[in-house]
Design a protein around this motif. Structure first.
Motif, mmCIF file in Angstrom:
data_model
loop_
_atom_site.group_PDB
_atom_site.id
_atom_site.type_symbol
_atom_site.label_atom_id
_atom_site.label_comp_id
_atom_site.label_asym_id
_atom_site.label_seq_id
_atom_site.Cartn_x
_atom_site.Cartn_y
_atom_site.Cartn_z
ATOM 1 N N THR B 115 31.521 37.711 44.769
ATOM 2 C CA THR B 115 31.996 39.212 45.009
ATOM 3 C C THR B 115 33.150 39.321 45.944
ATOM 4 O OG1 THR B 115 29.597 39.543 44.834
ATOM 5 C CG2 THR B 115 31.198 41.583 44.842
ATOM 6 N N ARG B 118 36.205 37.823 44.115
ATOM 7 C CA ARG B 118 36.619 38.752 42.997
ATOM 8 C C ARG B 118 37.335 40.094 43.607
ATOM 9 N NH1 ARG B 118 34.384 42.600 40.845
ATOM 10 N NH2 ARG B 118 32.379 42.325 41.812
ATOM 11 N N LYS B 119 36.805 40.658 44.721
ATOM 12 C CA LYS B 119 37.130 42.090 45.310
ATOM 13 C C LYS B 119 38.510 41.793 45.717
ATOM 14 C CE LYS B 119 35.682 46.121 45.322
ATOM 15 N NZ LYS B 119 36.330 47.012 44.181
ATOM 16 N N GLU B 121 40.847 39.357 45.339
ATOM 17 C CA GLU B 121 42.050 39.218 44.740
ATOM 18 C C GLU B 121 42.323 40.434 44.100
ATOM 19 O OE1 GLU B 121 42.722 36.341 40.783
ATOM 20 O OE2 GLU B 121 40.987 35.920 42.193
ATOM 21 N N GLU B 122 41.525 41.462 43.489
ATOM 22 C CA GLU B 122 41.779 42.556 43.032
ATOM 23 C C GLU B 122 42.404 43.413 43.906
ATOM 24 O OE1 GLU B 122 37.947 44.245 41.430
ATOM 25 O OE2 GLU B 122 38.893 46.202 41.831
ATOM 26 N N LEU B 123 42.178 43.525 45.080
ATOM 27 C CA LEU B 123 42.572 44.687 46.061
ATOM 28 C C LEU B 123 43.801 44.086 46.485
ATOM 29 C CD1 LEU B 123 39.124 45.412 48.216
ATOM 30 C CD2 LEU B 123 40.620 46.987 46.792
ATOM 31 N N GLY B 125 46.055 42.758 44.656
ATOM 32 C CA GLY B 125 46.923 42.933 43.809
ATOM 33 C C GLY B 125 47.138 44.490 43.779
ATOM 34 N N LEU B 126 46.125 45.314 43.787
ATOM 35 C CA LEU B 126 46.266 46.707 44.037
ATOM 36 C C LEU B 126 47.419 47.010 44.981
ATOM 37 C CD1 LEU B 126 45.072 49.468 43.072
ATOM 38 C CD2 LEU B 126 43.660 49.400 45.099
ATOM 39 N N SER B 130 49.359 40.161 46.571
ATOM 40 C CA SER B 130 48.963 38.789 45.839
ATOM 41 C C SER B 130 49.799 37.751 46.535
ATOM 42 C CB SER B 130 48.992 39.097 44.475
ATOM 43 O OG SER B 130 48.173 40.307 43.982
ATOM 44 N N ASP B 157 33.696 48.383 48.733
ATOM 45 C CA ASP B 157 33.407 49.670 47.647
ATOM 46 C C ASP B 157 32.614 50.773 48.390
ATOM 47 O OD1 ASP B 157 33.728 50.877 45.300
ATOM 48 O OD2 ASP B 157 31.938 50.048 44.352
#
Ligand code: ATP
Ligand code: MG
Lengths: 271, 321
Positions: B115, B118-119, B121-123, B125-126, B130, B157
């Motif tokens: 988790t 994944r999180k 990488e996502e954040l 990017g946000l 990155s 989260d």
């Protein structure tokens, strides 16, 4: 369970910080250089080159472990609080005690690695000194190992001392300087006490001074207790009682320091 | 419904220097933030905003009073489990990379390794980091550090975000991003508590605001009521034909604020609106804008401090929240 995972993660991050710290990197490099050069020089020594080599290499590992502890304490503990980088961690759902123990675990890891690595380097090079020596004594490997453990004990105790001072002081340099002070005093309390008790002084000692020395002896960590160099150098038998006492003394002292540090740290305002 | 943040008579006195001189930073703060609310916390420099936030995050201890996050006292570390925090001056372990840092933080939030990956990488990017995900934080610019701080705050989260000046140090794109993030989170039902000095953010994002003046809470409620109090003046901008002069109509009796080519801007009361607009149309002009006159944040602070004019605290008592 979760606390242990946190302590482990914090310790690993601290270890990473230590290994990536320029100052510590250069210390380690200098240590390696010293270790090699003492071996070269000891072979020039007229008398007892092996004993000289053991003495020097142990002294190098010891000073290295202590310096690394001091600078890790300065750069990765005190300064982390001074620059507020630690606040991010303290703002997580963990207690300050977990944070502190995580840092201490990192210090233990780094010290263990350093003592193990340099101890191994020394151990590997000692047989080289022996080459070409006629009737050189055999190396007391067991004692050599105990001496390394003693070194680890001294540096971890000093690490716990830094932790305590960091919990107390607001500036980063203060804990560093105070730990250096404890190191110097801790090395000599036993010697001073023995000297005074043996009644070797020219004049009778004022009771106040005697009292002061006794207090210092019990207050400061008795670091000479962990010095097993002589046994390693001359291959003397280490009294098991002495080793056991050192082990228990070190553990108890460290636990007290950590408890004190945690209590003080809990109350501290992170502003 | 339970509250996300609650404080009761929260006070803080700092002890300063060797003589332990006392600085009163916060006095008897009573605050209740409902779940799902976006709450703006404003006040001039040194008003006590960061002090309040640090008490909520367990970084400093209140001298008096109590505070709770989701009904748990802030002295309990577990209170922070569902809380994301961005400090006023974010500073990170600069020997780590963003990925390593987020991994460390994720572990402390009891997240699983997968988790976290994944999180993270996502954040990253946000917040447009990155590219820098594997670079040491040491070389980061101020804005990059701030962006990383935002990613770190969002990692678990959290149900509640406590952000101390989240827009500070960000470029216009970054500010827009933060505003978007706050709106998204609000839509997801999260609670956001943030301090700021930027009135635009307050107006566009907040459901309610709290205003601190020198450690005292002076107002809690809608920002509209604070900035556009009842009985307030209006401003009208009109476009008039050439050769027109205000004196020819009743507009001549109004206060002319500015005039540029054919545009005129007047200040008027609510009662004067209808006669003024009729006069404009009768003279063959057109109305460009008509809006309530907004007080600036400075005026509001001055008002609340009781240094500005007669009206002030009296007409700004909080509509019981
Ligand atoms: N560590 C400290 N020691 C002494 N006084 C402090 C300390 N930290 C803050 N203060 C004082 O407390 C008061 C409130 O400070 P705080 O940082 O909460 O203000 P703020 O509202 O966040 O201001 P800003 O908008 O500048 O961030 C100020 O008067 C400040 O001088
Ligand atoms: Mg502040």
């Amino acid at each position: 369970m979760h606390s242990f995972a946190c302590i482990r993660a914090l310790g690993l991050a601290t270890l990473k910080g230590g290994l990536r710290d320029r100052l510590i990197q250069s210390l380690l490099l200098a240590g390696l250089f010293f270790l090699l050069s003492t071996l070269v020089f000891s072979s020039f020594s007229m008398r007892q080159p092996l004993e000289v080599a053991i003495n020097y290499s142990l002294a190098t590992v010891q000073i290295l472990a202590i310096l690394v502890t001091l600078f890790l304490g300065l750069n990765l503990l005190s300064r982390e609080i001074e620059t507020r980088a630690g606040y991010l961690l303290m703002g997580q759902p963990i207690s300050r005690t977990v944070y502190l123990l995580g840092k201490f675990y990192g210090l233990c890891l780094l010290n263990f690695l350093i003592v193990a690595f340099f101890g191994l380097c020394a151990a590997l090079s000692l047989p080289l000194v022996k080459i070409g020596l006629t009737n050189a004594p055999s190396i007391a490997w067991g004692n050599f190992f105990v001496a390394q453990l003693g070194i680890l004990g001294i540096s971890l105790l000093l690490g716990a001392v830094t932790l305590l001072f960091t919990a107390l002081a607001t500036s980063a340099v203060l804990p560093f300087l105070m730990t250096v002070g404890v190191w110097f005093i801790g090395q000599s309390t036993e010697a001073v006490k023995n000297y005074l008790e043996a009644g070797l002084t020219a004049q009778p000692m004022p009771p106040a001074l005697k009292w002061l020395v006794t207090v210092a002896y019990y207050l400061f960590p008795n670091l000479s207790l962990f010095d097993f160099k002589v046994y390693a150098i001359y291959g003397l038998t280490i009294p098991p009682l002495l080793a056991g006492y050192a082990l228990i003394y070190g553990l108890v002292y460290m636990v007290i320091l950590l408890l004190l540090a945690a209590t003080l740290f809990q109350k501290r305002d992170m502003t | 419904m339970t509250s996300a943040i609650k404080t009761s008579k929260l006070s803080k006195q700092y002890k300063k220097g060797v003589r332990q001189q006392q600085v009163s930073a916060l006095l008897d703060l009573d605050l209740e933030i409902r779940r799902g609310e976006v709450f703006g916390f404003i006040g001039s420099n040194g008003a006590g905003k960061s002090t309040t936030i640090k008490i909520l995050m367990g970084l400093i201890q209140a001298t008096n009073g109590q505070a709770w996050l989701f009904e748990r006292p802030v002295t309990d570390p577990a209170a922070r489990l569902h809380v994301g925090y961005l400090s006023e001056h974010p500073h990170f372990h600069d020997f780590l990379t963003p990925l390593e840092l987020l991994h460390l933080l994720g572990t402390m939030r009891q997240m699983e390794r997968k988790t976290i990956a994944r999180k993270s990488e996502e954040l990253l990017g946000l917040v447009s980091l990155s590219e820098a995900a594997n670079r040491k934080i040491r070389g980061f610019s101020k804005g990059m550090v701030q962006r990383l701080g935002i990613a770190a705050a969002l990692l678990g989260d959290p149900d509640l975000l406590i952000l101390d000046e989240p827009m500070s140090g960000l470029d216009p794109l970054g500010r827009h991003l933060v505003a978007t993030i706050i709106r998204d989170l609000q839509r997801q039902g999260k609670t956001i508590f943030f301090s700021t000095h930027i009135i635009h953010d307050i107006e566009t994002l907040c459901d309610r605001v709290g205003i601190l003046v020198q450690g005292h809470q002076k107002y809690v409620g809608s920002i509209q009521e604070a900035l556009y109090p009842a009985g307030n003046l209006f401003e009208i901008t009109v476009r008039m034909p050439e050769q027109w002069a205000p004196a020819q109509t009743i507009l001549g009796s109004l206060r002319l604020l500015w005039h540029k080519e054919s545009l005129y801007n007047f200040e008027l009361t609510e009662a004067e609106i209808s006669s003024a607009t009729q006069a404009v149309i009768a003279a063959g002009g057109g109305i460009v804008t008509l809006e309530p006159k907004r007080r600036s944040l400075e005026e509001l602070f001055l008002d609340l401090s009781g240094k500005f004019g007669e009206k002030g605290q009296s007409d700004l008592t909080s509509p019981a929240s």
